[in-house]
Design a protein around this motif. Structure first.
Motif, mmCIF file in Angstrom:
data_model
loop_
_atom_site.group_PDB
_atom_site.id
_atom_site.type_symbol
_atom_site.label_atom_id
_atom_site.label_comp_id
_atom_site.label_asym_id
_atom_site.label_seq_id
_atom_site.Cartn_x
_atom_site.Cartn_y
_atom_site.Cartn_z
ATOM 1 N N TRP A 240 0.933 -1.237 -0.015
ATOM 2 C CA TRP A 240 0.094 -0.146 0.075
ATOM 3 C C TRP A 240 0.875 1.243 0.066
ATOM 4 N N ARG A 241 2.106 1.095 0.717
ATOM 5 C CA ARG A 241 2.690 2.368 0.897
ATOM 6 C C ARG A 241 3.463 2.636 -0.419
ATOM 7 N N GLU A 242 4.096 1.706 -1.288
ATOM 8 C CA GLU A 242 4.662 1.788 -2.424
ATOM 9 C C GLU A 242 3.606 2.453 -3.512
ATOM 10 N N GLN A 243 2.164 1.770 -3.559
ATOM 11 C CA GLN A 243 1.400 2.279 -4.240
ATOM 12 C C GLN A 243 0.850 3.916 -4.165
ATOM 13 N N LEU A 244 0.892 4.228 -2.930
ATOM 14 C CA LEU A 244 0.511 5.488 -2.399
ATOM 15 C C LEU A 244 1.476 6.591 -2.849
ATOM 16 N N VAL A 245 2.808 6.203 -2.646
ATOM 17 C CA VAL A 245 4.165 6.933 -3.011
ATOM 18 C C VAL A 245 3.921 7.169 -4.564
ATOM 19 N N ALA A 246 3.761 6.147 -5.129
ATOM 20 C CA ALA A 246 3.504 6.478 -6.768
ATOM 21 C C ALA A 246 2.525 7.283 -7.236
ATOM 22 N N ALA A 261 7.967 7.943 4.465
ATOM 23 C CA ALA A 261 8.662 8.025 5.865
ATOM 24 C C ALA A 261 7.607 7.125 6.993
ATOM 25 N N SER A 262 6.631 6.764 6.419
ATOM 26 C CA SER A 262 5.779 5.721 7.322
ATOM 27 C C SER A 262 6.221 4.440 7.644
ATOM 28 N N THR A 263 5.783 3.935 8.942
ATOM 29 C CA THR A 263 6.142 2.608 8.954
ATOM 30 C C THR A 263 4.933 1.482 8.334
ATOM 31 N N ASP A 264 5.288 0.272 8.641
ATOM 32 C CA ASP A 264 4.153 -0.817 8.187
ATOM 33 C C ASP A 264 2.986 -0.610 8.997
ATOM 34 N N ASP A 265 2.656 0.220 9.849
ATOM 35 C CA ASP A 265 1.626 0.443 10.308
ATOM 36 C C ASP A 265 0.182 1.041 9.635
ATOM 37 N N ILE A 266 0.383 0.965 8.490
ATOM 38 C CA ILE A 266 -0.474 1.768 7.484
ATOM 39 C C ILE A 266 -1.900 0.627 7.435
#
Length: 390
Positions: A240-246, A261-266
Motif C-alpha cells: 500500500w505504501r509503494e502504491q500510495l507513494v507512486a 517515511a511511514s512504518t508498516d502500520d499503514i
C-alpha cells in the motif's frame, strides 16, 4: 422507559449510555468485542459540534486528555502552494476546539467513563437477533444470553446486526474512495502543531497534522475500485505504501514524502455509506450513529454526528413522556441533518462536488445548524427548542 438496551459500546453507544444515564434513565451497554473496542487504529477529528455535545455529557475532560487541538486548516493545491488558511470551528473556545485523536483511544475513554459512572457494560456480547413484543424488546446473544428492555438502541456501527432486524436488506454502499491512514515520526515536514493541512492532489485527497510530540498523522483518500475484502482481512502495508507513494509523487506536495517515511502500520478501509431513507425505527428498536447514517469520511463528521445523536435522543426521551412521540421528535431533528452529510460527503468522495470553502470564510451551512446549539443545550427542554415537530 424502565430499561434501555444499547447494542454497541463504541463512540455512539458509549456516548448514548452517558446521555441516557444523565437523563435519569436505566441503561445497559452490550459490546460484542471482548475488550474496549474493535478498531483499525485510524485517527479522526472531532469538530466543534461534536465537542459541544461532549460538553453536555460532562465528558470534555476525558476527551481533551487525548490527542491534540486543531485551530486552523491549511489548503494546498497539487503544486504545494497554499490556497487558503481558515480557522476551524469555534477555535477561540478551548472547550469546543477541534480535536485530533485516535479512534480507539476515544472509544476506550468513553467506555471507561461509562463504567466510572456505574453504568452496566458487558463485553463479548455478540448480538444474534432482536425480538420486538408489545410489552418489551429482547436481544439474544451468541453465548445464549438474553437481555430485555423497553427500548433497544442499535449503536453497533456500519455492519450493524441491529439494522438487519430494523431494515432487512439494507447494506453499506461503496462511496467511491479507498482510505488509508498512517503515522510517522520522521516526516519531511517542519510544521507547527495546531493545524491540519489538506492537499487537493490531482489523483488523491491527502491530509496531515503534526502532534505536539512531532508525530505526523496522515490520511489519503484515493478514488477507483474498492480495496478487496481479502486485502483488508490480510493487510499488505508495504505494498500500500509503494502504491500510495507512486500516486502521490505525481504532485509537488509533501504527501509522497510523508507516506514514504511511514512504518508498516499503514491501515486501509473503504469509504462506505448507508443509503438515505433507510428506516431507523421498528417497534421498540432504534438505530443511531453509523448504524443509521454512516457517511464517507470526506466531511470528517461521522463521530461528531454520533455524539449529537446521543444528546438529542436522551433529551427527547427525557422531555417527551410518550416514547413514540419522543422518538418521532428525535428523528425529525436528526434525519435532515445527517442525510445531508451522507449526500455531501458521498459527492466529495465520488468527485461530483468540490470540498470548497471560501478563503477566510465560514464553512457552508448544514441543515439544523441554526437549531443545533439549542437542541444540544442540556438545560433546554426539547419541547421548546427550534426544529421540533408537534
Amino acid at each position: 422507559m424502565t430499561h434501555i438496551l444499547v447494542i454497541g459500546g463504541g463512540i455512539a453507544g458509549a456516548a448514548t449510555a452517558l446521555a441516557l444515564h444523565k437523563a435519569g434513565l436505566d441503561v445497559t451497554v452490550h459490546e460484542a468485542h471482548p475488550d474496549t473496542a474493535e478498531d483499525i487504529g485510524a485517527f479522526l477529528t472531532l469538530a466543534s459540534n461534536g465537542m459541544r455535545a461532549l460538553a453536555q455529557l460532562d465528558a470534555s475532560a476525558v476527551v481533551t486528555a487525548l490527542g491534540f487541538p486543531l485551530r486552523s486548516m491549511r489548503v494546498l493545491d497539487d503544486q504545494g502552494s497554499e490556497v487558503a488558511q481558515v480557522p476551524l470551528g469555534e477555535a477561540d473556545d478551548a472547550l469546543l476546539r477541534y480535536r485530533c485523536l485516535r479512534r480507539g483511544e476515544l472509544s476506550a475513554a468513553l467506555q471507561a467513563e461509562v463504567v466510572r459512572r456505574g453504568i452496566r457494560l458487558t463485553h463479548g456480547a455478540r448480538l444474534v437477533s432482536v425480538e420486538n413484543g408489545p410489552d418489551g424488546v429482547s436481544a439474544r446473544f451468541a453465548d445464549g444470553g438474553v437481555a430485555t428492555g423497553d427500548l433497544l438502541i442499535g449503536a453497533d456501527g456500519l455492519s450493524s446486526a441491529v439494522r438487519r432486524s430494523t431494515a432487512p436488506g439494507v447494506e453499506p454502499v461503496y462511496a467511491g474512495q479507498s482510505v488509508f491512514y498512517g503515522y510517522t515520526r520522521s516526516a519531511p515536514v517542519a510544521e507547527d502543531t495546531g493545524h491540519i493541512t489538506m492537499v487537493r492532489g490531482s489523483s488523491a485527497a491527502f491530509g496531515y497534522a503534526v502532534s505536539p510530540d512531532r508525530e505526523t498523522y496522515w490520511f489519503a483518500r484515493v478514488g477507483g475500485d474498492a480495496v478487496p475484502a481479502h486485502d483488508l482481512a490480510h493487510p499488505t502495508p508495504s505494498r500500500w505504501r509503494e502504491q500510495l507513494v507512486a500516486t502521490l509523487s505525481k504532485d509537488a506536495t509533501p504527501a509522497a514524502g510523508i507516506v514514504a517515511a511511514s512504518t508498516d502500520d499503514i491501515m486501509a478501509t473503504n469509504a462506505t455509506e448507508i443509503p438515505p431513507g433507510t428506516p431507523w425505527r421498528s417497534g421498540r428498536t432504534l438505530l443511531i450513529g453509523d448504524a443509521a447514517h454512516a457517511a464517507s469520511p470526506a466531511t470528517g463528521q461521522g463521530a461528531s454526528m454520533a455524539l449529537e445523536d446521543a444528546v438529542i435522543l436522551a433529551k427527547s426521551l427525557r422531555d417527551i413522556p410518550d416514547p413514540e412521540r419522543a422518538l418521532a421528535l428525535y428523528e425529525a431533528c436528526r434525519r435532515p441533518r445527517v442525510e445531508h452529510n451522507i449526500t455531501t460527503s458521498g459527492e466529495i468522495s465520488r468527485g461530483t462536488r468540490a470540498p470548497s470553502r471560501p478563503a477566510g470564510g465560514p464553512p457552508p451551512q448544514r441543515p439544523g445548524d441554526d437549531a443545533l446549539t439549542a437542541q444540544l443545550d442540556w438545560n433546554r427542554d426539547m419541547n421548546a427548542v427550534p426544529g421540533k415537530t408537534d
